[in-house]
Scaffold this active site. Structure first.
Site, PDB file in Angstrom:
ATOM      1  CB  SER A 169      24.214 -43.372  38.669  1.00  0.00           C
ATOM      2  OG  SER A 169      24.295 -41.962  38.584  1.00  0.00           O
ATOM      3  CG  ASN A 170      28.393 -44.988  42.661  1.00  0.00           C
ATOM      4  OD1 ASN A 170      27.257 -45.304  43.052  1.00  0.00           O
ATOM      5  ND2 ASN A 170      29.462 -45.699  42.947  1.00  0.00           N
ATOM      6  CD  GLU A 171      28.498 -41.724  37.254  1.00  0.00           C
ATOM      7  OE1 GLU A 171      27.380 -42.277  37.374  1.00  0.00           O
ATOM      8  OE2 GLU A 171      29.546 -42.378  37.064  1.00  0.00           O
ATOM      9  CD  GLU A 173      17.298 -48.111  46.410  1.00  0.00           C
ATOM     10  OE1 GLU A 173      16.332 -47.341  46.383  1.00  0.00           O
ATOM     11  OE2 GLU A 173      17.732 -48.699  45.408  1.00  0.00           O
ATOM     12  CD  GLN A 179      13.198 -48.973  44.353  1.00  0.00           C
ATOM     13  OE1 GLN A 179      14.108 -49.777  44.137  1.00  0.00           O
ATOM     14  NE2 GLN A 179      13.411 -47.784  44.873  1.00  0.00           N
ATOM     15  N   GLY A 180       8.780 -50.000  41.916  1.00  0.00           N
ATOM     16  CA  GLY A 180       8.463 -49.426  40.606  1.00  0.00           C
ATOM     17  C   GLY A 180       8.723 -47.929  40.572  1.00  0.00           C
ATOM     18  CE1 TYR A 181       9.890 -45.674  44.767  1.00  0.00           C
ATOM     19  CE2 TYR A 181      11.902 -44.403  44.864  1.00  0.00           C
ATOM     20  CZ  TYR A 181      10.774 -44.886  45.475  1.00  0.00           C
ATOM     21  OH  TYR A 181      10.552 -44.571  46.790  1.00  0.00           O
ATOM     22  CB  SER A 182      13.805 -46.848  37.036  1.00  0.00           C
ATOM     23  OG  SER A 182      14.624 -46.699  38.155  1.00  0.00           O
TER      24      SER A 182
HETATM   25  C1  LIG Z   1      20.529 -54.155  38.182  1.00  0.00           C
HETATM   26  C2  LIG Z   1      19.633 -52.970  38.390  1.00  0.00           C
HETATM   27  C3  LIG Z   1      18.531 -53.101  39.194  1.00  0.00           C
HETATM   28  C4  LIG Z   1      17.644 -52.033  39.365  1.00  0.00           C
HETATM   29  N1  LIG Z   1      16.517 -52.218  40.119  1.00  0.00           N
HETATM   30  C5  LIG Z   1      15.582 -51.245  40.158  1.00  0.00           C
HETATM   31  C6  LIG Z   1      14.342 -51.466  40.809  1.00  0.00           C
HETATM   32  O1  LIG Z   1      14.105 -52.537  41.385  1.00  0.00           O
HETATM   33  N2  LIG Z   1      13.433 -50.498  40.753  1.00  0.00           N
HETATM   34  C7  LIG Z   1      13.641 -49.292  40.152  1.00  0.00           C
HETATM   35  O2  LIG Z   1      12.773 -48.448  40.179  1.00  0.00           O
HETATM   36  N3  LIG Z   1      14.813 -49.048  39.510  1.00  0.00           N
HETATM   37  C8  LIG Z   1      15.787 -50.000  39.504  1.00  0.00           C
HETATM   38  N4  LIG Z   1      16.977 -49.776  38.843  1.00  0.00           N
HETATM   39  C9  LIG Z   1      17.134 -48.531  38.092  1.00  0.00           C
HETATM   40  C10 LIG Z   1      18.173 -47.583  38.619  1.00  0.00           C
HETATM   41  O3  LIG Z   1      17.729 -46.902  39.751  1.00  0.00           O
HETATM   42  C11 LIG Z   1      18.543 -46.650  37.463  1.00  0.00           C
HETATM   43  O4  LIG Z   1      19.203 -47.436  36.488  1.00  0.00           O
HETATM   44  C12 LIG Z   1      19.413 -45.514  37.883  1.00  0.00           C
HETATM   45  O5  LIG Z   1      18.708 -44.603  38.670  1.00  0.00           O
HETATM   46  C13 LIG Z   1      20.051 -44.764  36.676  1.00  0.00           C
HETATM   47  O6  LIG Z   1      19.076 -44.400  35.773  1.00  0.00           O
HETATM   48  P1  LIG Z   1      19.192 -44.758  34.215  1.00  0.00           P
HETATM   49  O7  LIG Z   1      19.529 -46.210  34.103  1.00  0.00           O
HETATM   50  O8  LIG Z   1      17.933 -44.289  33.550  1.00  0.00           O
HETATM   51  O9  LIG Z   1      20.435 -43.943  33.675  1.00  0.00           O
HETATM   52  P2  LIG Z   1      20.479 -42.393  33.229  1.00  0.00           P
HETATM   53  O10 LIG Z   1      19.730 -41.562  34.229  1.00  0.00           O
HETATM   54  O11 LIG Z   1      20.025 -42.308  31.812  1.00  0.00           O
HETATM   55  O12 LIG Z   1      21.991 -42.083  33.340  1.00  0.00           O
HETATM   56  C14 LIG Z   1      22.941 -42.475  32.345  1.00  0.00           C
HETATM   57  C15 LIG Z   1      24.328 -42.020  32.785  1.00  0.00           C
HETATM   58  O13 LIG Z   1      24.376 -40.591  32.902  1.00  0.00           O
HETATM   59  C16 LIG Z   1      24.785 -40.193  34.199  1.00  0.00           C
HETATM   60  N5  LIG Z   1      24.034 -38.994  34.624  1.00  0.00           N
HETATM   61  C17 LIG Z   1      22.706 -38.782  34.468  1.00  0.00           C
HETATM   62  N6  LIG Z   1      22.358 -37.576  34.985  1.00  0.00           N
HETATM   63  C18 LIG Z   1      23.496 -37.018  35.477  1.00  0.00           C
HETATM   64  C19 LIG Z   1      23.783 -35.787  36.147  1.00  0.00           C
HETATM   65  N7  LIG Z   1      22.833 -34.897  36.420  1.00  0.00           N
HETATM   66  N8  LIG Z   1      25.076 -35.544  36.521  1.00  0.00           N
HETATM   67  C20 LIG Z   1      26.054 -36.467  36.282  1.00  0.00           C
HETATM   68  N9  LIG Z   1      25.834 -37.647  35.632  1.00  0.00           N
HETATM   69  C21 LIG Z   1      24.576 -37.918  35.253  1.00  0.00           C
HETATM   70  C22 LIG Z   1      24.452 -41.367  35.094  1.00  0.00           C
HETATM   71  O14 LIG Z   1      25.266 -41.416  36.242  1.00  0.00           O
HETATM   72  C23 LIG Z   1      24.725 -42.553  34.175  1.00  0.00           C
HETATM   73  O15 LIG Z   1      26.092 -42.843  34.168  1.00  0.00           O
HETATM   74  C24 LIG Z   1      17.889 -50.808  38.709  1.00  0.00           C
HETATM   75  C25 LIG Z   1      19.025 -50.672  37.904  1.00  0.00           C
HETATM   76  C26 LIG Z   1      19.885 -51.733  37.728  1.00  0.00           C
HETATM   77  C27 LIG Z   1      21.087 -51.565  36.841  1.00  0.00           C
END
Ligand SMILES: Cc1cc2nc3c(=O)[nH]c(=O)nc-3n(C[C@H](O)[C@H](O)[C@H](O)COP(=O)(O)OP(=O)(O)OC[C@H]3O[C@@H](n4cnc5c(N)ncnc54)[C@H](O)[C@@H]3O)c2cc1C
Length: 395
Positions: A380-382, A248, A126-129
């Site tokens: 994320s749960n937030e 998902e 999955q290439g989203y992030s």
């Molecule tokens: C083990 C693992 C596997 C993963 N696998 C995949 C994958 O296969 N493909 C893929 O595409 N992605 C994958 N991900 C990525 C995942 O979807 C992202 O890590 C996630 O969406 C959070 O984004 P970020 O890490 O950039 O954190 P950020 O968006 O930078 O967030 C940092 C912190 O700020 C909080 N935050 C941010 N915005 C808000 C808001 N508006 N209100 C309240 N709080 C906020 C977040 O909850 C978090 O605590 C994976 C992540 C992990 C850890």
């Protein structure tokens, strides 16, 4: 939970039990017991056995190869798979891109990708992030520029994805890319299927807290992607992305696996002399109550699905509660094994350190570290709380 099952459902449950006993790959079982790292072929051995039986994709419509199970049968299948401690298979093909392809894909895309996805002949990632686009996914920058040459209509894709789970094993990836940089963020995104062997695709490992190679960076440099690999309309990929994320999140709840985890935890607590510890037992009871409530919520979602309604914003509830339960299980396991969780298990496995503590202690700390991910991935749960506030509470 005690549900009243019909004789037909009990017969189905028994059939599942017999199937697992006969078909679960012994080599995989041995690796799991030894706490060894599982590779592509380990997962695929079980995927293929389930596919042969017709049970690999319980959620898919029958016309695309789903088994046509009732919601209760799906529940029983998940329960039995977890109770028998079978590995949880990566969700990318069956639970994520498969539903997107049968819901939004062309007839050619369905014929080309669905059968091999079911059979386990395509491993998807999955290439989203991206480094700057996680929670705020719509700000993604990976760029796809359309062009036509002698070889046809295509996109040239450039950008960087991150956290791409098990991309080191992937044959294909589904990617969100920006096709219109001038449109509003969500409106300029397309959903592309990219062959991971294409020139210009590079996968680099990221090693997680538990020492595992589970996630990666994926670099896309002038990758040529035929336009026929775009799912749904150009610039409307966000619709596919949201549809996929709801699937998902339901999947992430992992109720059946947590029930199995709770049973194991009970046995460990007993063996560690915690059966009469009121503080520990109180924590176990709290966890069990939350798990039970979660199970009811999941059953309600299944019932909605069987009435033809896809998972909606309530999947955010399942995601939050499900992942909290999973993390609490690992915390209580570390608490139960105490100091035995401390030794470096890789040193033990490499033979540099003899066995330390009981068998169950070995996985406690790595699993605890690994499961920190669950409240981050899948949105994320937030962020899930924000969705609930808007979509369910209407605030
Ligand atoms: C083990 C693992 C596997 C993963 N696998 C995949 C994958 O296969 N493909 C893929 O595409 N992605 C994958 N991900 C990525 C995942 O979807 C992202 O890590 C996630 O969406 C959070 O984004 P970020 O890490 O950039 O954190 P950020 O968006 O930078 O967030 C940092 C912190 O700020 C909080 N935050 C941010 N915005 C808000 C808001 N508006 N209100 C309240 N709080 C906020 C977040 O909850 C978090 O605590 C994976 C992540 C992990 C850890």
């Amino acid at each position: 939970m005690n549900l009243d099952f019909s004789p037909r459902e009990i017969a189905f449950r028994d059939e599942v039990r017999r199937f697992i006993a006969d078909a679960y790959p012994p080599a995989l079982r041995a690796k799991q017991k030894a706490g060894e790292h599982l590779g592509r072929e380990d997962y695929l051995s079980w995927h293929r056995a389930l596919a042969k039986q017709g049970w690999i994709a319980p959620g898919w419509p029958v016309e695309y190869g789903g088994p046509g199970l009732t919601p209760t049968q799906k529940h029983l299948l998940a329960e039995e798979l977890a109770a028998a401690d079978t590995v949880r298979l990566p969700p990318f093909g069956i639970s994520m891109v498969g539903p997107v392809i049968y819901a939004f894909g062309t007839a050619e895309q369905k014929a080309r990708f669905l059968p091999p996805t079911l059979a386990g002949d395509i491993w998807w990632c999955q290439g989203y992030s991206e480094p700057g686009a996680g929670s705020d996914l719509a700000s993604l920058k990976t760029r796809a520029v359309r062009g036509v040459d002698a070889d046809g209509d295509h996109y040239i894709v450039n950008g960087q994805k991150t956290w791409t789970t098990l991309a080191q094993y992937a044959d294909w990836g589904f990617f969100l890319v920006r096709t219109d940089p001038d449109a509003k963020a969500q409106e300029g995104i397309s959903f592309l299927l990219i062959d991971m062997k294409s020139p210009g695709v590079t996968v680099r490992p990221i090693i997680t807290l538990d020492g595992a190679h589970e996630v990666n960076e994926v670099w896309l440099e002038d990758v040529r992607v035929p336009v026929e690999n775009r799912v749904y309309d150009e610039n409307r990929g966000w619709t596919c992305a949201k549809f996929l994320l709801a699937h998902e999140r339901t999947n992430i709840a992992g109720v059946a696996a947590s029930k199995n985890g709770l049973n194991k935890l009970r046995a460990v607590a007993q063996a560690e002399g915690l059966a009469d510890d009121p503080v520990y037992q109180r924590k176990l009871a709290d966890l069990e109550i939350d798990l039970l409530a979660l199970e009811y919520t999941e059953l309600r979602t299944l019932a909605r699905e069987s009435a033809g309604k896809g998972p909606g914003p309530e999947s955010s509830l399942l995601k939050i509660k499900g992942t909290e339960v999973q993390q609490r299980l690992t915390e209580l396991m570390v608490e139960a094994v105490g100091a035995y969780a401390l030794p470096d298990r890789r040193a033990i496995r490499s033979g540099n350190l003899g066995p330390v503590g009981p068998d169950w202690a070995g996985r406690a700390a790595p699993t605890y570290f690994n499961m920190r991910k669950t409240s981050i991935y899948g949105g994320s749960n937030e962020i899930q709380r924000n969705i609930i506030t808007k979509m369910i509470l209407g605030l």
